[in-house]
Design a protein around this motif. Structure first.
Motif, PDB file in Angstrom:
ATOM      1  N   GLU A 152      43.400  35.511  39.929  1.00 36.39           N
ATOM      2  CA  GLU A 152      44.275  34.352  39.718  1.00 36.39           C
ATOM      3  C   GLU A 152      44.168  33.838  38.281  1.00 36.39           C
ATOM      4  O   GLU A 152      45.171  33.393  37.698  1.00 36.39           O
ATOM      5  CB  GLU A 152      43.930  33.238  40.716  1.00 36.39           C
ATOM      6  CG  GLU A 152      44.341  33.530  42.145  1.00 36.39           C
ATOM      7  CD  GLU A 152      43.440  34.538  42.871  1.00 36.39           C
ATOM      8  OE1 GLU A 152      43.865  35.056  43.919  1.00 36.39           O
ATOM      9  OE2 GLU A 152      42.322  34.819  42.377  1.00 36.39           O
ATOM     10  N   ASP A 177      53.568  35.356  41.448  1.00 40.76           N
ATOM     11  CA  ASP A 177      52.122  35.256  41.234  1.00 40.76           C
ATOM     12  C   ASP A 177      51.363  36.076  42.268  1.00 40.76           C
ATOM     13  O   ASP A 177      50.366  36.735  41.944  1.00 40.76           O
ATOM     14  CB  ASP A 177      51.674  33.792  41.305  1.00 40.76           C
ATOM     15  CG  ASP A 177      52.086  32.990  40.087  1.00 40.76           C
ATOM     16  OD1 ASP A 177      52.734  33.568  39.187  1.00 40.76           O
ATOM     17  OD2 ASP A 177      51.774  31.785  40.048  1.00 40.76           O
ATOM     18  N   GLU A 178      51.817  36.026  43.506  1.00 41.71           N
ATOM     19  CA  GLU A 178      51.136  36.753  44.579  1.00 41.71           C
ATOM     20  C   GLU A 178      51.229  38.257  44.353  1.00 41.71           C
ATOM     21  O   GLU A 178      50.254  38.987  44.554  1.00 41.71           O
ATOM     22  CB  GLU A 178      51.743  36.383  45.930  1.00 41.71           C
ATOM     23  CG  GLU A 178      51.506  34.938  46.360  1.00 41.71           C
ATOM     24  CD  GLU A 178      52.356  33.926  45.593  1.00 41.71           C
ATOM     25  OE1 GLU A 178      53.386  34.329  44.992  1.00 41.71           O
ATOM     26  OE2 GLU A 178      51.974  32.731  45.590  1.00 41.71           O
ATOM     27  N   LEU A 209      51.686  39.789  41.435  1.00 40.53           N
ATOM     28  CA  LEU A 209      50.857  40.126  40.271  1.00 40.53           C
ATOM     29  C   LEU A 209      49.380  40.164  40.649  1.00 40.53           C
ATOM     30  O   LEU A 209      48.640  41.068  40.236  1.00 40.53           O
ATOM     31  CB  LEU A 209      51.067  39.088  39.156  1.00 40.53           C
ATOM     32  CG  LEU A 209      52.017  39.447  38.022  1.00 40.53           C
ATOM     33  CD1 LEU A 209      52.076  38.293  37.022  1.00 40.53           C
ATOM     34  CD2 LEU A 209      51.598  40.730  37.321  1.00 40.53           C
ATOM     35  N   THR A 210      48.928  39.192  41.413  1.00 43.08           N
ATOM     36  CA  THR A 210      47.528  39.151  41.849  1.00 43.08           C
ATOM     37  C   THR A 210      47.176  40.405  42.626  1.00 43.08           C
ATOM     38  O   THR A 210      46.136  41.038  42.384  1.00 43.08           O
ATOM     39  CB  THR A 210      47.275  37.900  42.719  1.00 43.08           C
ATOM     40  OG1 THR A 210      47.564  36.725  41.967  1.00 43.08           O
ATOM     41  CG2 THR A 210      45.825  37.852  43.187  1.00 43.08           C
ATOM     42  N   ILE A 231      46.966  43.427  40.293  1.00 37.78           N
ATOM     43  CA  ILE A 231      45.753  43.406  39.471  1.00 37.78           C
ATOM     44  C   ILE A 231      44.545  43.830  40.298  1.00 37.78           C
ATOM     45  O   ILE A 231      43.672  44.581  39.824  1.00 37.78           O
ATOM     46  CB  ILE A 231      45.547  41.994  38.879  1.00 37.78           C
ATOM     47  CG1 ILE A 231      46.597  41.717  37.795  1.00 37.78           C
ATOM     48  CG2 ILE A 231      44.141  41.842  38.303  1.00 37.78           C
ATOM     49  CD1 ILE A 231      46.664  40.268  37.368  1.00 37.78           C
ATOM     50  N   LEU A 283      48.580  35.751  31.957  1.00 37.40           N
ATOM     51  CA  LEU A 283      49.871  36.413  31.792  1.00 37.40           C
ATOM     52  C   LEU A 283      51.006  35.393  31.764  1.00 37.40           C
ATOM     53  O   LEU A 283      51.947  35.518  30.964  1.00 37.40           O
ATOM     54  CB  LEU A 283      50.086  37.419  32.924  1.00 37.40           C
ATOM     55  CG  LEU A 283      49.100  38.599  32.950  1.00 37.40           C
ATOM     56  CD1 LEU A 283      49.284  39.413  34.232  1.00 37.40           C
ATOM     57  CD2 LEU A 283      49.272  39.489  31.735  1.00 37.40           C
ATOM     58  N   ARG A 284      50.915  34.368  32.596  1.00 34.65           N
ATOM     59  CA  ARG A 284      51.966  33.340  32.613  1.00 34.65           C
ATOM     60  C   ARG A 284      51.975  32.535  31.308  1.00 34.65           C
ATOM     61  O   ARG A 284      53.044  32.191  30.781  1.00 34.65           O
ATOM     62  CB  ARG A 284      51.775  32.400  33.802  1.00 34.65           C
ATOM     63  CG  ARG A 284      51.948  33.055  35.163  1.00 34.65           C
ATOM     64  CD  ARG A 284      53.280  33.759  35.298  1.00 34.65           C
ATOM     65  NE  ARG A 284      53.514  34.251  36.662  1.00 34.65           N
ATOM     66  CZ  ARG A 284      54.279  35.292  36.955  1.00 34.65           C
ATOM     67  NH1 ARG A 284      54.899  35.958  35.989  1.00 34.65           N
ATOM     68  NH2 ARG A 284      54.451  35.674  38.207  1.00 34.65           N
ATOM     69  N   VAL A 315      46.279  36.093  36.167  1.00 29.56           N
ATOM     70  CA  VAL A 315      47.697  35.753  36.314  1.00 29.56           C
ATOM     71  C   VAL A 315      48.041  34.551  35.434  1.00 29.56           C
ATOM     72  O   VAL A 315      49.092  34.523  34.775  1.00 29.56           O
ATOM     73  CB  VAL A 315      48.043  35.479  37.793  1.00 29.56           C
ATOM     74  CG1 VAL A 315      49.456  34.894  37.923  1.00 29.56           C
ATOM     75  CG2 VAL A 315      47.933  36.757  38.608  1.00 29.56           C
TER      76      VAL A 315
END
Length: 347
Positions: free
Chosen positions: A210, A16-17, A19-20, A23, A216-217, A213
């Motif tokens: 966030e 997640d970190e 991806l953030t 982005i 996307l998840r 993300v």
């Protein structure tokens, strides 16, 4: 950031970190790397094909009151219309003659279009054009409604989830609307055998990296066959009229990321992308998109389907300008094709 992007290219598996950070990054070199790899990925599964879908917007009536939407029920200045059974069949006939082999029927959540109406309509289209795909985008309905329309001959259903974060969803929608219900509809559709499309706005009010993300998840969990994203574009008759819209740069960045995370997905270059930039649709195609949906709706209603300000309804957006659209696609190295354009692994 280059190392993070390269990790995405290799296996699409980022924290997640990571991806953030990807982005939020605005390095143009990284953007170009993502674009290039996204294009290579779409070519691996779909070659240089761009699938054309004939879009008919069947109604501008909507029972919902989504805070960002120009056809929300509380916009009393909206021009309302609904197409008849015969109108819609006429649009399909015109589209078939133009070479379209997918018909997309889209509209607000309008109770006029009952299960009986829709099943008769779908059956008539299926009987007349047996080799064509029928895509619906009519919002939240019951599982039984979806089942009946699937049995009548519908193939695909587009239902953007808009925001997978409960916090953000509640800021963009009235209290009577539920993210849980929206997700349940998507799972119902998938279980019933539709090719399913989800998606979200880019740059929506209150949206953070966030939140993106989370989108996307959620889509990794759902595994849709189609993903529709486009920049948020404000409408003058909503409470977000003065809010800044989504940017071309962030939308393209996310399109590239989506193509790399979902290599086989059908990914439209949306009307909203072409609305915020004259070459927005072409840039989308160069960043992993492989679907375009020209408008088959009758000319006298196109401007009434007014989801956001300055929505394209003529020029290359209109089906009558198909040759011009095909040329603009060919000019950037792709080929517009008259095929159903199913998800590559769909059986």
């Amino acid at each position: 950031m280059t190392e993070t992007a390269e990790k995405l290219f290799r296996n699409g598996d980022l924290s997640d970190e990571e991806l953030t950070a990807l982005i939020m990054d605005n390095d143009s070199d990284v953007s170009e790397m993502i674009r290039r790899h996204a294009d290579e990925t779409r070519r691996k599964y779909y070659g240089n094909k761009v699938f054309l879908r004939g879009l008919t917007e069947i109604s501008s009536y909507c029972k919902n009151d989504c805070l960002y939407c120009g056809i929300r029920r509380s916009n009393h200045d909206a021009q309302r219309y609904r197409l008849s059974h015969e109108d819609i069949l006429s649009c399909c006939e015109n589209g078939y003659k133009l070479g379209f082999r997918t018909f997309v029927l889209q509209g607000g959540e309008d109770s006029f279009f009952t299960d009986g109406f829709m099943c008769r309509l779908i059956s008539d289209i299926r009987e007349k054009y047996p080799e064509c795909a029928i895509t619906l985008s009519l919002g939240e309905r019951s599982r039984e409604s979806y089942r009946l329309m699937k049995n009548a001959g519908a193939d695909r259903y587009l239902l953007r989830h808009e925001a997978a974060s409960q916090e953000l969803y509640s800021k963009l929608h009235p209290a009577e609307m539920s993210l849980e219900k929206r997700k349940r509809c998507l799972y119902d559709l998938k279980e019933l055998g539709y090719q399913v499309g989800a998606g979200f706005m880019v740059g929506a009010p209150y949206q953070t990296a966030e939140h993106l993300v989370a989108d996307l998840r959620f889509m990794q969990e759902l595994q849709p066959h189609m993903i529709g994203i486009g920049p948020f574009v404000p409408h003058h008759n909503t409470q977000f009229a003065g809010v800044k819209g989504g940017t071309l740069e962030l939308t393209l960045r996310l399109l590239g990321i989506i193509r790399l995370m979902f290599p086989k997905v059908l990914l439209p270059a949306t009307t909203a992308l072409g609305t915020i930039a004259p070459n927005g649709r072409e840039l989308g195609l160069m960043t992993g998109c492989n679907v375009v949906m020209p408008n088959l709706s009758p000319e006298n209603v196109r401007k009434k389907y007014d989801l956001y300000d300055n929505k394209l309804s003529s020029g290359e957006e209109a089906a009558e300008c198909l040759e011009k659209l095909k040329k603009s696609i060919a000019d950037i190295g792709y080929q517009a094709v008259s095929e159903r354009g199913d998800y590559v692994d769909y059986v």
